[in-house]
Design a protein around this motif. Structure first.
Motif, PDB file in Angstrom:
ATOM      1  N   GLY A  16      -6.952  -5.690   0.312  1.00  0.00           N
ATOM      2  CA  GLY A  16      -6.729  -4.328   0.286  1.00  0.00           C
ATOM      3  C   GLY A  16      -5.542  -3.663   1.506  1.00  0.00           C
ATOM      4  N   TYR A  17      -4.757  -4.153   1.512  1.00  0.00           N
ATOM      5  CA  TYR A  17      -3.600  -3.267   2.196  1.00  0.00           C
ATOM      6  C   TYR A  17      -2.197  -4.237   1.856  1.00  0.00           C
ATOM      7  N   GLY A  18      -1.477  -3.542   2.165  1.00  0.00           N
ATOM      8  CA  GLY A  18       0.244  -4.331   2.614  1.00  0.00           C
ATOM      9  C   GLY A  18       1.164  -2.651   1.962  1.00  0.00           C
ATOM     10  N   PHE A  61       6.203   2.732   3.578  1.00  0.00           N
ATOM     11  CA  PHE A  61       5.651   2.777   3.114  1.00  0.00           C
ATOM     12  C   PHE A  61       3.896   1.388   3.592  1.00  0.00           C
ATOM     13  N   PHE A  62       3.193   1.707   4.058  1.00  0.00           N
ATOM     14  CA  PHE A  62       1.875   0.547   4.220  1.00  0.00           C
ATOM     15  C   PHE A  62       0.781   1.311   4.062  1.00  0.00           C
ATOM     16  N   SER A  63      -0.566   0.175   3.190  1.00  0.00           N
ATOM     17  CA  SER A  63      -1.569   1.092   2.968  1.00  0.00           C
ATOM     18  C   SER A  63      -2.084   0.377   2.883  1.00  0.00           C
ATOM     19  N   VAL A  64      -4.090   1.265   3.688  1.00  0.00           N
ATOM     20  CA  VAL A  64      -4.383  -0.196   4.044  1.00  0.00           C
ATOM     21  C   VAL A  64      -6.137   0.447   3.100  1.00  0.00           C
ATOM     22  N   ASP A  65      -6.557   0.153   2.468  1.00  0.00           N
ATOM     23  CA  ASP A  65      -8.640   0.882   2.005  1.00  0.00           C
ATOM     24  C   ASP A  65      -9.128   1.096   3.643  1.00  0.00           C
ATOM     25  N   VAL A  66      -9.396   2.363   3.443  1.00  0.00           N
ATOM     26  CA  VAL A  66     -10.591   1.877   5.118  1.00  0.00           C
ATOM     27  C   VAL A  66     -11.608   3.149   4.450  1.00  0.00           C
ATOM     28  N   ASP A 120      -8.110   6.479  -1.425  1.00  0.00           N
ATOM     29  CA  ASP A 120      -8.994   5.647  -0.725  1.00  0.00           C
ATOM     30  C   ASP A 120      -8.728   5.200   0.215  1.00  0.00           C
ATOM     31  N   LYS A 121      -7.831   5.348   0.236  1.00  0.00           N
ATOM     32  CA  LYS A 121      -6.450   4.067   1.257  1.00  0.00           C
ATOM     33  C   LYS A 121      -6.047   5.003   2.440  1.00  0.00           C
ATOM     34  N   LEU A 122      -5.709   4.420   3.709  1.00  0.00           N
ATOM     35  CA  LEU A 122      -5.420   5.253   4.712  1.00  0.00           C
ATOM     36  C   LEU A 122      -3.671   4.585   4.511  1.00  0.00           C
ATOM     37  N   THR A 123      -3.261   5.685   4.667  1.00  0.00           N
ATOM     38  CA  THR A 123      -1.052   5.388   4.622  1.00  0.00           C
ATOM     39  C   THR A 123      -0.485   5.928   5.548  1.00  0.00           C
ATOM     40  N   PHE A 124       0.648   5.093   5.617  1.00  0.00           N
ATOM     41  CA  PHE A 124       1.266   5.202   6.209  1.00  0.00           C
ATOM     42  C   PHE A 124       2.813   5.227   6.367  1.00  0.00           C
ATOM     43  N   GLU A 125       3.974   6.499   6.664  1.00  0.00           N
ATOM     44  CA  GLU A 125       4.887   6.219   6.469  1.00  0.00           C
ATOM     45  C   GLU A 125       6.009   5.697   7.504  1.00  0.00           C
ATOM     46  N   PHE A 126       6.721   4.366   7.601  1.00  0.00           N
ATOM     47  CA  PHE A 126       7.579   4.797   8.646  1.00  0.00           C
ATOM     48  C   PHE A 126       9.403   5.237   8.484  1.00  0.00           C
ATOM     49  N   ASN A 127       9.433   6.135   8.897  1.00  0.00           N
ATOM     50  CA  ASN A 127      10.726   6.272   8.643  1.00  0.00           C
ATOM     51  C   ASN A 127      11.840   6.831   9.781  1.00  0.00           C
TER      52      ASN A 127
END
Length: 427
Positions: free
Chosen positions: A53-55, A71-76, A151-158
């Motif tokens: 549940g990530y990637g 972007f990188f997301s994780v189900d939490v 349902d996921k926590l998403t990060f943006e690396f810019n």
């Protein structure tokens, strides 16, 4: 008997550890051949959703020599998460900005030399639409793709050269949560070039404060309640948390018997105060941001009728503290001037963004620079109220005077990859 009791405690402790571990993640993005036990090594093949549940999400995984955002997301589950990021790269210098969910800013323009690694911590709130027992927040059609509601926590690396070495995510329950209730001037805007102060303010606080932005474009105090947004926020609120409440823009459009600033609007504000206090929370009113409406002498015209005064009236009656954003934004716009103040709003000629055939000229909604400056106004209001968690401002925050705003050309913002030319609801 004692042995049985000891065994039960041991099993319970083991269960709690396993539950906590299931909700904690540590990822390695470096080029190490081996990582420590419990650390998940991420490769270009780690595309969301992996088995765990990530990637990488939305865009392709970054290539070794790429300087493109990713972007990188994780189900939490819903809740607050302590995030520890280590930025840097063994082979190149970097400049990295970190955002989460719907473009919520946490770190900006962090420079690292070749071979240098810097570690930062912040706390981010994640939620979905579920309230309880099948009841859900009634989100709008255009919200259904918002990163704030999934349902996921998403990060943006810019950034100019985004460099991520590691990412750690841990559930946390002992931080101050500041819930934001409001409209399009507060909401986390997903797409460029729109932005609001609610998505900029997290950048200025350390990991001891978490902002949970429930605001949405076009909302009034009554529709915020009816849609279940307030009810959802209250399910997440604990004693000692805060709720910042900013309405007025859209409420003034509601006409008819029993409607008005000192009638339905005041009654709705009183309801906010009552239910937040019933949960042990602390309500704070934020008077609405001014619109960019100048008179012939270069002064801002009052366009909110008696709604700001109604907020102050309810606040005085109920003993609620007030951040005077209405006054500070007047000072801010007038300090910039009639024409230069357009640079704080969504004013862009046709062709600036994909599929933009007409000029954008919006005098209510901010661009990233304007939202960033107004977030600083809110912080100055927090300082004036001497709220106890103001001590958690980051060390690089400097006192801000809206009469002397930062120069536009000193503001650096690497745009997110996604744009939207349709204006947000409300004006």
């Amino acid at each position: 008997m004692k042995t049985k009791r000891f065994l039960n405690i041991g099993l319970a402790s083991l269960f709690l550890v396993n539950v906590a571990y299931a909700q904690s993640y540590q990822f390695d993005f470096s080029e190490k051949k081996k990582v420590e036990k419990g650390v998940i090594q991420i490769s270009s093949d780690s595309i969301y959703p992996c088995k765990g549940g990530y990637g990488y999400d939305f865009l392709p995984a970054p290539m070794k020599k790429s300087n493109e955002p990713f972007f990188f997301s994780v189900d939490v589950p819903d809740g607050n998460y302590l995030v520890t990021v280590t930025l840097g790269n063994a082979r190149k210098a970097g400049s990295t900005t970190v955002r989460a969910e719907s473009r919520r800013l946490f770190l900006e323009n962090i420079s690292t030399r070749k071979g240098e690694f810097l570690t930062y911590r912040f706390t981010v709130n994640k939620r979905n639409t579920i309230i309880a027992d099948g009841e859900k927040v009634q989100i709008k059609e255009r919200e259904k793709n918002k990163l704030n509601w999934d349902d996921k926590l998403t990060f943006e690396f810019n950034g100019d050269v985004p460099c991520l070495a590691s990412l750690k995510i841990e559930p946390v329950n002992d931080v101050v949560t500041v819930f934001l209730a409001g409209n399009s001037t507060v909401v986390d805007q997903d797409n460029e070039p729109w932005a609001s102060w609610g998505q900029m303010i997290p950048r200025f606080f350390d990991e001891h404060v978490c902002f949970a932005n429930y605001a949405e474009s076009g909302e009034r105090a009554d529709t915020f309640i009816k849609a279940g947004r307030l009810k959802k926020a209250l399910t997440q609120m604990k004693e000692g948390d805060y709720m910042f409440i900013e309405f007025g823009h859209n409420d003034q459009k509601l006409k008819g018997p029993g409607k008005g600033a000192y009638y339905s609007f005041a009654s709705n504000l009183k309801y906010f105060v009552d239910v937040v206090r019933a949960k042990g929370g602390i309500p704070v009113f934020v008077t609405p941001t001014q619109r960019r409406s100048f008179d012939n002498s270069g002064k801002i015209q009052e366009t909110h009728e008696d709604y700001p005064d109604a907020m102050r009236w309810v606040a005085q009656r109920e003993g609620v503290q007030v951040i005077e954003l209405h006054d500070m934004t007047r000072v801010f716009y007038e300090a910039m001037g009639v024409e230069p103040s357009k640079k704080a709003f969504v004013h862009y000629p046709a062709g600036t963004y994909p599929n933009q055939t007409k000029a954008l000229a919006d005098n209510t909604h901010f661009n990233p620079y304007g939202a960033y400056e107004i977030a600083k106004c809110v912080i100055e209001g927090i300082k004036q109220l001497n709220l106890p968690w103001v001590k958690y401002l980051r060390d690089d925050y400097h006192p801000f005077n809206p009469a002397s705003p930062d120069k536009v050309d000193t503001f650096k913002w690497n745009e997110s990859p996604f744009t939207e030319i349709e204006k947000p609801d409300g004006n």
